[in-house]
Write an enzyme that holds these catalytic residues in place. Structure first.
Site, PDB file in Angstrom:
ATOM      1  N   CYS A 263     -31.592 -30.799  -9.095  1.00 40.55           N
ATOM      2  CA  CYS A 263     -32.674 -30.008  -9.675  1.00 40.55           C
ATOM      3  C   CYS A 263     -33.144 -30.553 -11.020  1.00 40.55           C
ATOM      4  O   CYS A 263     -32.360 -31.126 -11.776  1.00 40.55           O
ATOM      5  CB  CYS A 263     -32.198 -28.584  -9.891  1.00 40.55           C
TER       6      CYS A 263
ATOM      7  N   ARG B  15     -34.271 -37.921  -9.338  1.00 41.88           N
ATOM      8  CA  ARG B  15     -33.016 -37.187  -9.251  1.00 41.88           C
ATOM      9  C   ARG B  15     -32.750 -36.651  -7.843  1.00 41.88           C
ATOM     10  O   ARG B  15     -31.641 -36.226  -7.541  1.00 41.88           O
ATOM     11  CB  ARG B  15     -33.039 -35.998 -10.221  1.00 41.88           C
TER      12      ARG B  15
ATOM     13  N   TRP C 246     -33.049 -28.827  -5.497  1.00 37.57           N
ATOM     14  CA  TRP C 246     -32.186 -29.495  -4.528  1.00 37.57           C
ATOM     15  C   TRP C 246     -31.265 -28.393  -4.009  1.00 37.57           C
ATOM     16  O   TRP C 246     -30.419 -27.885  -4.746  1.00 37.57           O
ATOM     17  CB  TRP C 246     -31.403 -30.601  -5.220  1.00 37.57           C
TER      18      TRP C 246
ATOM     19  N   ASN D 265     -31.131 -24.719 -13.252  1.00 40.00           N
ATOM     20  CA  ASN D 265     -30.293 -25.794 -12.701  1.00 40.00           C
ATOM     21  C   ASN D 265     -28.861 -25.307 -12.751  1.00 40.00           C
ATOM     22  O   ASN D 265     -28.452 -24.723 -13.756  1.00 40.00           O
ATOM     23  CB  ASN D 265     -30.373 -27.060 -13.560  1.00 40.00           C
ATOM     24  N   GLY D 266     -28.100 -25.586 -11.689  1.00 32.88           N
ATOM     25  CA  GLY D 266     -26.692 -25.204 -11.709  1.00 32.88           C
ATOM     26  C   GLY D 266     -26.372 -24.204 -10.616  1.00 32.88           C
ATOM     27  O   GLY D 266     -27.184 -23.971  -9.706  1.00 32.88           O
TER      28      GLY D 266
ATOM     29  N   GLU E  25     -17.787 -50.463  -1.186  1.00 26.40           N
ATOM     30  CA  GLU E  25     -19.072 -50.320  -1.871  1.00 26.40           C
ATOM     31  C   GLU E  25     -20.207 -50.821  -0.965  1.00 26.40           C
ATOM     32  O   GLU E  25     -21.275 -50.209  -0.883  1.00 26.40           O
ATOM     33  CB  GLU E  25     -19.024 -51.072  -3.211  1.00 26.40           C
TER      34      GLU E  25
ATOM     35  N   LYS F 196     -23.324 -48.525   0.380  1.00 28.80           N
ATOM     36  CA  LYS F 196     -24.739 -48.894   0.173  1.00 28.80           C
ATOM     37  C   LYS F 196     -25.473 -48.864   1.505  1.00 28.80           C
ATOM     38  O   LYS F 196     -26.562 -48.319   1.608  1.00 28.80           O
ATOM     39  CB  LYS F 196     -24.887 -50.310  -0.414  1.00 28.80           C
TER      40      LYS F 196
ATOM     41  N   GLU G  10     -25.901 -45.220   2.860  1.00 27.60           N
ATOM     42  CA  GLU G  10     -26.744 -44.270   2.123  1.00 27.60           C
ATOM     43  C   GLU G  10     -28.227 -44.614   2.180  1.00 27.60           C
ATOM     44  O   GLU G  10     -29.059 -43.727   2.165  1.00 27.60           O
ATOM     45  CB  GLU G  10     -26.259 -44.034   0.692  1.00 27.60           C
TER      46      GLU G  10
ATOM     47  N   HIS H 210      -4.456 -52.066  13.227  1.00 23.75           N
ATOM     48  CA  HIS H 210      -3.782 -50.758  13.252  1.00 23.75           C
ATOM     49  C   HIS H 210      -4.728 -49.657  13.709  1.00 23.75           C
ATOM     50  O   HIS H 210      -4.464 -48.480  13.471  1.00 23.75           O
ATOM     51  CB  HIS H 210      -3.196 -50.443  11.875  1.00 23.75           C
TER      52      HIS H 210
ATOM     53  N   LYS I  96     -29.878 -38.453  -7.284  1.00 21.66           N
ATOM     54  CA  LYS I  96     -29.414 -39.503  -8.189  1.00 21.66           C
ATOM     55  C   LYS I  96     -28.255 -39.007  -9.041  1.00 21.66           C
ATOM     56  O   LYS I  96     -27.278 -39.700  -9.256  1.00 21.66           O
ATOM     57  CB  LYS I  96     -30.576 -39.956  -9.090  1.00 21.66           C
TER      58      LYS I  96
HETATM   59  O1  M6R Z   1     -23.696 -41.042 -12.075  1.00 21.44           O
HETATM   60  P1  M6R Z   1     -22.375 -41.318 -11.426  1.00 21.44           P
HETATM   61  O2  M6R Z   1     -21.961 -42.752 -11.502  1.00 21.44           O
HETATM   62  O3  M6R Z   1     -21.280 -40.415 -11.917  1.00 21.44           O
HETATM   63  O4  M6R Z   1     -22.602 -40.984  -9.903  1.00 21.44           O
HETATM   64  C1  M6R Z   1     -21.560 -41.016  -8.977  1.00 21.44           C
HETATM   65  C2  M6R Z   1     -22.070 -41.028  -7.562  1.00 21.44           C
HETATM   66  O5  M6R Z   1     -22.802 -39.871  -7.303  1.00 21.44           O
HETATM   67  C3  M6R Z   1     -22.959 -42.242  -7.274  1.00 21.44           C
HETATM   68  O6  M6R Z   1     -22.300 -43.439  -7.563  1.00 21.44           O
HETATM   69  C4  M6R Z   1     -23.383 -42.244  -5.799  1.00 21.44           C
HETATM   70  O7  M6R Z   1     -22.279 -42.470  -4.987  1.00 21.44           O
HETATM   71  C5  M6R Z   1     -24.474 -43.278  -5.561  1.00 21.44           C
HETATM   72  N1  M6R Z   1     -25.505 -42.718  -4.746  1.00 21.44           N
HETATM   73  C6  M6R Z   1     -23.992 -44.493  -4.861  1.00 21.44           C
HETATM   74  O8  M6R Z   1     -24.997 -45.427  -4.666  1.00 21.44           O
END
Ligand code: M6R
Length: 613
Positions: free
Chosen positions: A2, A27, A76, A101-102, A486, A490, A493, A509, A608
């Site tokens: 949000c 965001r 959101w 927000n929250g 990682e 990527k 997502e 395994h 974000k």
């Molecule tokens: O702002 P932060 O690094 O704390 O965020 C953590 C995760 O939300 C963030 O890395 C998320 O996994 C990304 N979308 C990955 O690309």
């Protein structure tokens, strides 16, 4: 996640609010809305739409929205589905409107109480209770908006950043912060509020960051702040225009731009932190040296990509600093019976510094009788809550990261974590000539990343073979396992292709059962001691008809054949492998997502900055 924007001025603020919301789009959100007071007699005009801010802009234009006072929001969904009704602002009896927000944890109890008092609920949100509580306080004799908000928030359990307006007091916005960021933008004859200064970059460069528990009243010519019932002064910070910059330039997406910014981002992160052959530990702050002297082990907490950076760092802390390191997912950390060994340095890693779980883990560590030697934030946002609430911090100099998929934040986090390992290693037997070698290697990193980025075209071609796939497997051994994780994160997502990462040695395994010609297996193969073992894992895949895509150090002489496509990376010092091998995986996901036609900078269901638990 949000976003909030609010404005009180002597001109129409509707365009300011809409531009602010556009700037908060990065965001992540699912609906948007705005409430304006033009003529108090005609009431509060509220416009809400589901989907992109562009829909709200169109609706506002159609209705000729205007007003000198207004609040706006991107939502959101957390409580209640995605709908026009659930979008903010929420109102009570046409008198009070607010954005939030929250999460309000005791909303259900309050809802029952308010229903019994005669209030009717029009939404499934937790937020609506706040609007009714404020209305109730106003009607019960509080009269002014500020004491009414004070009375209402005293009833709330949970987290909030609030912006509230009252039809009968059309010259003011009251804002409150608890657990969520809020910043006031100071103008001349007009004032603003937002959840992120970026939202206000078009109207001011002077900001007041509200602190925990702050409550403020903004009129067009005054800003008054209270905390715990007392008037407080807060410093005004000036943010350069660069900090609010949001331009894709020659790139198609922010993610692409941010991938290509990595050489410079790493250069900026190294700058002032290392000389030619030494780490300059003063960069961690004046008292850091004394803190580092006491450290015997490290506890890292983080989420998502930042968590993966922590997992890589564990290997460096063990091998370079010869220190034990524990890495925890931030969302679980505070729910365990943590045993804090004497001499533990707590390190929170986060791009945004506003991730609710990482912040909560830090607060838990801070509250836990302060058993840690100190808390250190490794973060990309200087003004974030994480930075402000840690004992000390060191900033990644990645510049603003807008794409939801984290890229340059990750490689700059790794850069700083490697520096941290060296700083701690110094106190634990790391010889100065070894430090000098490591630092020389690090100084060569930006150019190596640059060279690796030149594989872009080759990787783009390769990505075509992924577009029709539904699943994929990423393999890495040792320190490359978090890199594989990682890479898998990527790919899933942004392209929505299911991707799983395994330590290559785990293949037989279980996951080997999945391997067939429809399951691409992506492998990171640096030139290290585990190479021969990794080669055996590759054979296990080929023997079962699997298709391999191997990112290999050019020095190992692996060649493409029918079942294996090899992409060679420039040779590099072993310690830099995790950073270098991450880059082609970022490019692979990016190009696979382009072919699949997904919304790369705003992948579905993601935000974000994840500011709720
Ligand atoms: O702002 P932060 O690094 O704390 O965020 C953590 C995760 O939300 C963030 O890395 C998320 O996994 C990304 N979308 C990955 O690309």
């Amino acid at each position: 996640m949000c976003g909030i924007v609010g404005a009180v001025a002597q001109r129409n603020v509707s365009d300011i609010l809409l531009e602010g919301l556009k700037r908060l789009e990065y965001r992540g959100y699912d609906s948007a809305g705005m409430a304006l007071i033009d003529d108090p007699d005609t009431g509060i005009a509220t416009i809400k739409t589901v989907g992109k801010v562009a829909n709200l802009v169109a609706a506002a234009k159609k209705q000729g929205a205007s007003g000198n006072l207004g609040i706006a929001h991107t939502r959101w969904a957390t409580h209640g589905n995605i709908s026009r009704a659930n979008a903010h602002p929420h109102d009570s009896s046409g008198r009070v409107a607010l954005v939030h927000n929250g999460i309000i944890e005791n909303h259900e109890t309050l809802r029952q109480e308010l229903i019994a008092a005669g209030y009717k609920f029009a939404t499934g949100t937790d937020t609506e209770v706040i609007a009714h509580l404020i209305h109730q306080a106003l009607e019960n004799g509080e009269g002014a908006l500020l004491p009414a908000v004070t009375a209402a928030i005293a009833r709330l359990r949970g987290a909030y950043g609030l912006g509230v307006i009252d039809r009968r007091q059309p010259d003011r916005i009251v804002v409150a912060r608890s657990g969520m960021s809020l910043v006031i933008g100071a103008g001349i004859g007009e004032n603003f509020v937002a959840s992120d200064p970026l939202a206000l970059g078009q109207v001011t460069d002077r900001f007041i960051y509200l602190e925990e528990g702050d409550l403020a009243q903004l009129t067009s010519d005054s800003i008054e702040i209270w905390n715990d019932g007392r008037r407080v002064d807060r410093e005004i910070a000036t943010l350069s225009g660069k900090a609010a910059e949001m331009d894709k330039g020659e790139y198609q997406h922010f993610m692409q731009k941010e991938i290509f910014e990595q050489p410079q981002a790493i250069r900026d992160t190294l700058s002032g932190r290392v000389s030619e052959e030494k780490v300059l530990e003063e960069a961690f702050g004046v008292s850091a040296g004394k803190i580092f002297d006491k450290v015997k082990q490290v506890q890292i907490v983080a989420c998502g990509t930042s968590f993966h950076a922590g997992l890589v760092a564990k290997y460096w802390l063990e091998s370079i600093a010869r220190m034990p390191c524990q890495v925890d997912i931030a969302s679980d950390y505070r729910y365990r019976d943590i045993i804090v060994q004497p001499g533990t340095l707590f390190v929170a890693v986060s791009q945004s510094g506003e991730t609710a779980d990482t912040l909560a883990a830090l607060r838990y560590a801070n509250a836990h009788n302060r058993k840690h030697v100190a808390t250190l934030a490794i973060c990309n946002v200087a003004t974030s809550s994480l930075v402000r609430e840690s004992d000390f911090c060191v900033l990644t100099m990645a510049g603003q990261e807008i794409g939801v998929a984290s890229t340059k934040a990750f490689t700059t986090q790794l850069t700083l974590l490697l520096i941290l390992a060296i700083v701690l290693g110094r106190r634990n037997g790391l010889a100065s000539e070894d430090e000098a070698r490591l630092v020389r290697d690090m100084n060569g990193l930006p150019d190596l990343v640059d060279k690796t980025l030149q594989l872009d075209k080759e990787i783009r071609k390769l990505s075509k073979q992924f577009s029709d796939k539904h699943h994929s497997l990423f393999l890495g051994r040792g320190i490359q396992y978090p890199v594989a994780k990682e890479g898998a994160l990527k790919l899933k997502e942004i392209s929505y292709i299911h991707a799983e990462a395994y330590p290559a040695g785990e293949l037989k395994h279980g996951p080997l059962a999945l391997v067939d010609s429809n399951m691409p297996v992506i492998v990171v193969a640096p030139n290290n001691d585990l190479l021969d073992k990794l080669r055996s894992n590759l054979s296990e895949v080929s023997a079962r008809g699997g298709k391999l895509y191997v990112f290999a150090d050019e020095g190992i002489g692996l060649e493409s054949d029918r079942s294996c496509k090899v992409i060679n990376l420039p040779g590099c010092p072993e310690v830099l492998d995790p950073i270098l091998f991450t880059v082609p995986l970022q490019l692979l996901s990016y190009h696979a997502a382009i072919i699949k036609g997904t919304d790369i900078d705003h992948p579905r269901n993601l935000a974000k900055s994840v500011t709720v638990e």
